[in-house]
Design an enzyme around this catalytic site. Sequence first.
Site, short mmCIF file in Angstrom:
data_model
loop_
_atom_site.label_atom_id
_atom_site.label_comp_id
_atom_site.label_asym_id
_atom_site.label_seq_id
_atom_site.Cartn_x
_atom_site.Cartn_y
_atom_site.Cartn_z
CE1 TYR A 195 24.59 23.82 62.80
CE2 TYR A 195 25.60 25.78 62.26
CZ TYR A 195 24.94 24.76 61.98
OH TYR A 195 24.49 24.59 60.70
CB SER A 234 27.48 24.59 58.25
OG SER A 234 27.42 26.18 58.23
CE LYS A 276 25.52 21.12 60.67
NZ LYS A 276 24.76 20.06 60.31
#
Length: 341
Positions: A149, A124, A153
């Site tokens: 989040y 991402s 990643k």
Amino acid sequence: MAKILVTGGTGYIGSHTVVELFNAGYEVVIVDNLSNSEAAILNQIEKITGKKPEHEFFDLCDEAKVQDFLSRHTDITGIIHFAAYKAVGESVQLPLKYYKNNLYSLINILESLDRKMNFVFSSSCTVYGQPEVLPVTEDAPVQKAESPYGNTKQICEEILTDYCNINKDLSVISLRYFNPVGAHETGLIGELPIGVPNCLVPFITQSAIGKRGPITVYGNDYNTPDGSAVRDYIHVVDLAKAHVSAIKRLESAAAEDNYEVFNLGTGKGTSVLEVINAFESSTGETLNYTIGARRPGDVEQVWGDVTKSSNLLGWSAALGIEEMMKSAWKWEKYIAANPFN
């Protein structure tokens, strides 16, 4: 053709990628625990492609089940790993949920590999945080994550980098994509979040069809042309095709290193208010929206430099914001008329 494992293959990006893999002649097997998707998506994929993917439904955090699965499916030559929790706002409220799921699932897969494998990781643009220079290239420094989040990643990329250093049988491409939106042109698959959407476009379409109330624009005081946050929105079909290009690059062994990173986006920033205007102009629908406070974990603006993807993957985005909005609206109307449950 080769058989590809698609984790999270009944999810939004995963299902579109399965379609493009079938279109390219690959065999596909899906593993998904249906935590944020529907089993009915398998039938939708079959309607589009004429093929129903092989599938098993279990949690990739279950180490024994992952080992058993890979020991039985010895014909898998590539893995595209989508399975992860992905809501930025929720990750701020429930960080341990995100660290446990997103890290353990990846580690379990890697520990269970006993043969050469091509591996595409769903990363991402959140790994860049708020970039100091725009557009952001793959060489830009990874900033401190703005959310748990985003941090998962970053950590997953670090895990893959470290593991590739000692395991030359593993060849990895991490695809750092920007903001996927839209749906398949048939309107048969699209983004279907369970509960209240955390992403802009499904909330827009659900609001337009009367399923949700007014849209909240989180912040209008950013240092952007209209004050709302800016993102690089990419059509999900373009994104899916990029995963096929990544698998083909890994199969060709064209890379000098067994770990590579690519940005996937349009190379153009679009503000939240511009997305709202594009939806209204492309569909003829009028949206009701209000301005709210900034949302924790959000960055101000980010869009990508996709030169490397164009040069080495032979891929570039073909669909614009109008097609993104039209297809998303077509999907929303379809699912309203043909609910899965």
